[in-house]
Design a protein around this motif. Structure first.
Motif, PDB file in Angstrom:
ATOM      1  N   PRO A  61       0.780  -1.194   0.039  1.00 33.72           N
ATOM      2  CA  PRO A  61      -0.098  -0.043   0.164  1.00 33.72           C
ATOM      3  C   PRO A  61       0.878   1.443   0.056  1.00 33.72           C
ATOM      4  CG  PRO A  61       0.138  -1.018   2.082  1.00 33.72           C
ATOM      5  CD  PRO A  61       0.802  -1.861   1.303  1.00 33.72           C
ATOM      6  N   SER A  62       1.465   1.424  -1.189  1.00 35.12           N
ATOM      7  CA  SER A  62       2.492   2.789  -1.174  1.00 35.12           C
ATOM      8  C   SER A  62       2.931   2.935  -2.764  1.00 35.12           C
ATOM      9  CB  SER A  62       3.489   2.974  -0.247  1.00 35.12           C
ATOM     10  OG  SER A  62       4.456   2.129  -0.370  1.00 35.12           O
ATOM     11  N   LEU A  63       3.188   4.115  -3.337  1.00 36.40           N
ATOM     12  CA  LEU A  63       3.825   4.428  -4.425  1.00 36.40           C
ATOM     13  C   LEU A  63       5.280   3.447  -4.368  1.00 36.40           C
ATOM     14  CD1 LEU A  63       2.759   7.669  -5.143  1.00 36.40           C
ATOM     15  CD2 LEU A  63       1.738   5.751  -6.210  1.00 36.40           C
ATOM     16  N   SER A  64       6.091   3.441  -3.445  1.00 35.61           N
ATOM     17  CA  SER A  64       7.126   2.551  -3.548  1.00 35.61           C
ATOM     18  C   SER A  64       7.282   1.123  -3.871  1.00 35.61           C
ATOM     19  CB  SER A  64       7.998   2.986  -2.200  1.00 35.61           C
ATOM     20  OG  SER A  64       7.113   2.270  -0.970  1.00 35.61           O
ATOM     21  N   HIS A  65       5.960   0.671  -3.832  1.00 38.04           N
ATOM     22  CA  HIS A  65       5.759  -0.955  -4.015  1.00 38.04           C
ATOM     23  C   HIS A  65       5.720  -0.942  -5.506  1.00 38.04           C
ATOM     24  CE1 HIS A  65       4.850  -1.206   0.367  1.00 38.04           C
ATOM     25  NE2 HIS A  65       5.382  -2.469   0.212  1.00 38.04           N
ATOM     26  N   ARG A  66       6.350  -2.394  -5.960  1.00 32.38           N
ATOM     27  CA  ARG A  66       6.219  -2.291  -7.383  1.00 32.38           C
ATOM     28  C   ARG A  66       4.969  -2.527  -7.798  1.00 32.38           C
ATOM     29  NH1 ARG A  66       8.843  -8.431  -8.809  1.00 32.38           N
ATOM     30  NH2 ARG A  66       6.726  -8.939  -9.517  1.00 32.38           N
ATOM     31  N   ILE A  67       4.691  -2.472  -9.147  1.00 26.52           N
ATOM     32  CA  ILE A  67       3.500  -2.849  -9.553  1.00 26.52           C
ATOM     33  C   ILE A  67       3.629  -4.157 -10.295  1.00 26.52           C
ATOM     34  CG2 ILE A  67       1.874  -2.291 -11.726  1.00 26.52           C
ATOM     35  CD1 ILE A  67       3.092   0.804 -11.684  1.00 26.52           C
ATOM     36  N   ASP A  68       2.461  -5.253  -9.747  1.00 25.25           N
ATOM     37  CA  ASP A  68       2.140  -6.327 -10.112  1.00 25.25           C
ATOM     38  C   ASP A  68       1.400  -6.537 -11.286  1.00 25.25           C
ATOM     39  OD1 ASP A  68       4.152  -7.349  -8.240  1.00 25.25           O
ATOM     40  OD2 ASP A  68       2.593  -7.729  -6.511  1.00 25.25           O
ATOM     41  N   TRP A  69       0.250  -5.619 -11.369  1.00 23.21           N
ATOM     42  CA  TRP A  69      -0.801  -6.010 -12.223  1.00 23.21           C
ATOM     43  C   TRP A  69      -1.308  -4.627 -12.751  1.00 23.21           C
ATOM     44  CZ3 TRP A  69      -1.928 -10.483 -14.247  1.00 23.21           C
ATOM     45  CH2 TRP A  69      -3.231 -10.648 -14.789  1.00 23.21           C
ATOM     46  N   GLY A  98      -4.106  -6.371  -5.964  1.00 23.13           N
ATOM     47  CA  GLY A  98      -2.920  -5.925  -5.174  1.00 23.13           C
ATOM     48  C   GLY A  98      -3.832  -4.694  -4.753  1.00 23.13           C
ATOM     49  N   TRP A  99      -2.706  -3.954  -4.279  1.00 25.82           N
ATOM     50  CA  TRP A  99      -3.019  -2.512  -3.609  1.00 25.82           C
ATOM     51  C   TRP A  99      -3.310  -1.485  -4.643  1.00 25.82           C
ATOM     52  CZ3 TRP A  99      -4.306  -2.430   1.450  1.00 25.82           C
ATOM     53  CH2 TRP A  99      -4.130  -3.273   2.310  1.00 25.82           C
ATOM     54  N   VAL A 100      -4.521  -0.915  -4.644  1.00 25.95           N
ATOM     55  CA  VAL A 100      -4.862   0.353  -5.635  1.00 25.95           C
ATOM     56  C   VAL A 100      -5.117   1.490  -4.614  1.00 25.95           C
ATOM     57  CG1 VAL A 100      -6.524   0.929  -7.155  1.00 25.95           C
ATOM     58  CG2 VAL A 100      -5.872  -1.547  -7.224  1.00 25.95           C
ATOM     59  N   HIS A 101      -4.802   2.603  -5.261  1.00 22.78           N
ATOM     60  CA  HIS A 101      -5.097   4.028  -4.541  1.00 22.78           C
ATOM     61  C   HIS A 101      -6.741   4.043  -4.643  1.00 22.78           C
ATOM     62  CE1 HIS A 101      -5.265   8.207  -3.485  1.00 22.78           C
ATOM     63  NE2 HIS A 101      -3.769   7.974  -2.846  1.00 22.78           N
ATOM     64  N   TYR A 102      -7.321   4.638  -3.438  1.00 21.86           N
ATOM     65  CA  TYR A 102      -8.468   4.802  -3.444  1.00 21.86           C
ATOM     66  C   TYR A 102      -9.071   5.490  -4.447  1.00 21.86           C
ATOM     67  CZ  TYR A 102      -8.800   9.306  -1.210  1.00 21.86           C
ATOM     68  OH  TYR A 102      -8.677  10.644  -1.023  1.00 21.86           O
ATOM     69  N   SER A 103      -8.404   6.573  -4.980  1.00 16.28           N
ATOM     70  CA  SER A 103      -8.980   7.599  -6.001  1.00 16.28           C
ATOM     71  C   SER A 103      -9.032   6.952  -7.353  1.00 16.28           C
ATOM     72  CB  SER A 103      -7.920   8.760  -6.066  1.00 16.28           C
ATOM     73  OG  SER A 103      -6.439   8.207  -6.628  1.00 16.28           O
ATOM     74  N   LEU A 104      -8.822   5.644  -7.708  1.00 14.96           N
ATOM     75  CA  LEU A 104      -9.019   5.026  -8.794  1.00 14.96           C
ATOM     76  C   LEU A 104     -10.122   4.202  -8.787  1.00 14.96           C
ATOM     77  CD1 LEU A 104      -5.141   3.805  -9.510  1.00 14.96           C
ATOM     78  CD2 LEU A 104      -6.397   5.864 -10.373  1.00 14.96           C
ATOM     79  N   LEU A 105     -10.941   4.085  -7.455  1.00 13.98           N
ATOM     80  CA  LEU A 105     -11.844   3.234  -7.310  1.00 13.98           C
ATOM     81  C   LEU A 105     -13.428   4.275  -7.444  1.00 13.98           C
ATOM     82  CD1 LEU A 105     -10.359   0.790  -4.866  1.00 13.98           C
ATOM     83  CD2 LEU A 105     -10.954   0.469  -7.457  1.00 13.98           C
ATOM     84  N   SER A 106     -14.405   3.352  -7.860  1.00 14.60           N
ATOM     85  CA  SER A 106     -15.652   4.025  -7.738  1.00 14.60           C
ATOM     86  C   SER A 106     -16.594   3.183  -6.873  1.00 14.60           C
ATOM     87  CB  SER A 106     -16.168   4.509  -9.040  1.00 14.60           C
ATOM     88  OG  SER A 106     -17.457   4.730  -9.300  1.00 14.60           O
TER      89      SER A 106
END
Length: 176
Positions: A61-69, A98-106
């Protein structure tokens, strides 16, 4: 000392074994047993949808983690399984996520059609006229849900289909 160590190890093994639930118990928890998210106080698990055309799912849960999907379908239904700050752990119908920033969800509710050529009916009855056919993988807006049927729509086509044809709604969920 050695005896005490063995007991602690045995207790840890018993606790670990008790946390392992059958797959179907994890996939479809009883709605009465759902928990509230520590951030939003909303039910977890719950369904939401992807707000835009793309959303990165990260390892943590942070931008420093790698993108898996990377989710690439606007309106794609996702299941929130955990919350941490501004991050939500989500999974798609295949369990990828994985972990997604809440602003990308509706909070808009959409579903994915699971059955190929799922019939949409004029009413929540198998004997009612067919108003359309939905292909497997189609993303549709979720409307009212009864115990066995849900109303769905997309691009001017609407109708009722059995819940078993859909992913993005709980089996025992009803909606008005």
């Amino acid at each position: 000392m050695q005896n005490r160590s063995f007991r602690i190890g045995a207790i840890v093994a018993i606790i670990a074994a008790s946390l392992c639930l059958p797959a179907n118990a994890q996939d479809a928890p009883a709605r009465s047993q759902e928990t509230k998210g520590p951030v939003t106080n909303l039910p977890v698990p719950r369904f939401v949808s992807l707000k835009g055309d793309q959303g990165n799912a990260r390892r943590g849960p942070s931008l420093s983690h790698r993108i898996d999907w990377v989710f690439k379908h606007n309106g794609m239904p996702l299941k929130i399984t955990a919350e941490f700050g501004h991050w939500r752990r989500v999974e798609d119908r295949d369990g990828a996520g994985g972990w997604v920033h809440y602003s990308l969800l509706s909070g808009v509710r959409n579903v994915t059609v699971e059955s190929d050529m799922a019939e949409l009916h004029a009413r929540a009855e198998q004997s009612s006229p067919v108003t359309g056919i939905a292909e497997a993988g189609a993303i549709m807006k979720l409307g009212e849900c009864l115990p066995r049927w849900c109303e769905v729509s997309q691009d001017g086509i609407e109708g009722w289909t059995e819940k078993s044809n859909l992913w993005g709604v709980f089996p025992d969920e009803t909606r008005e």
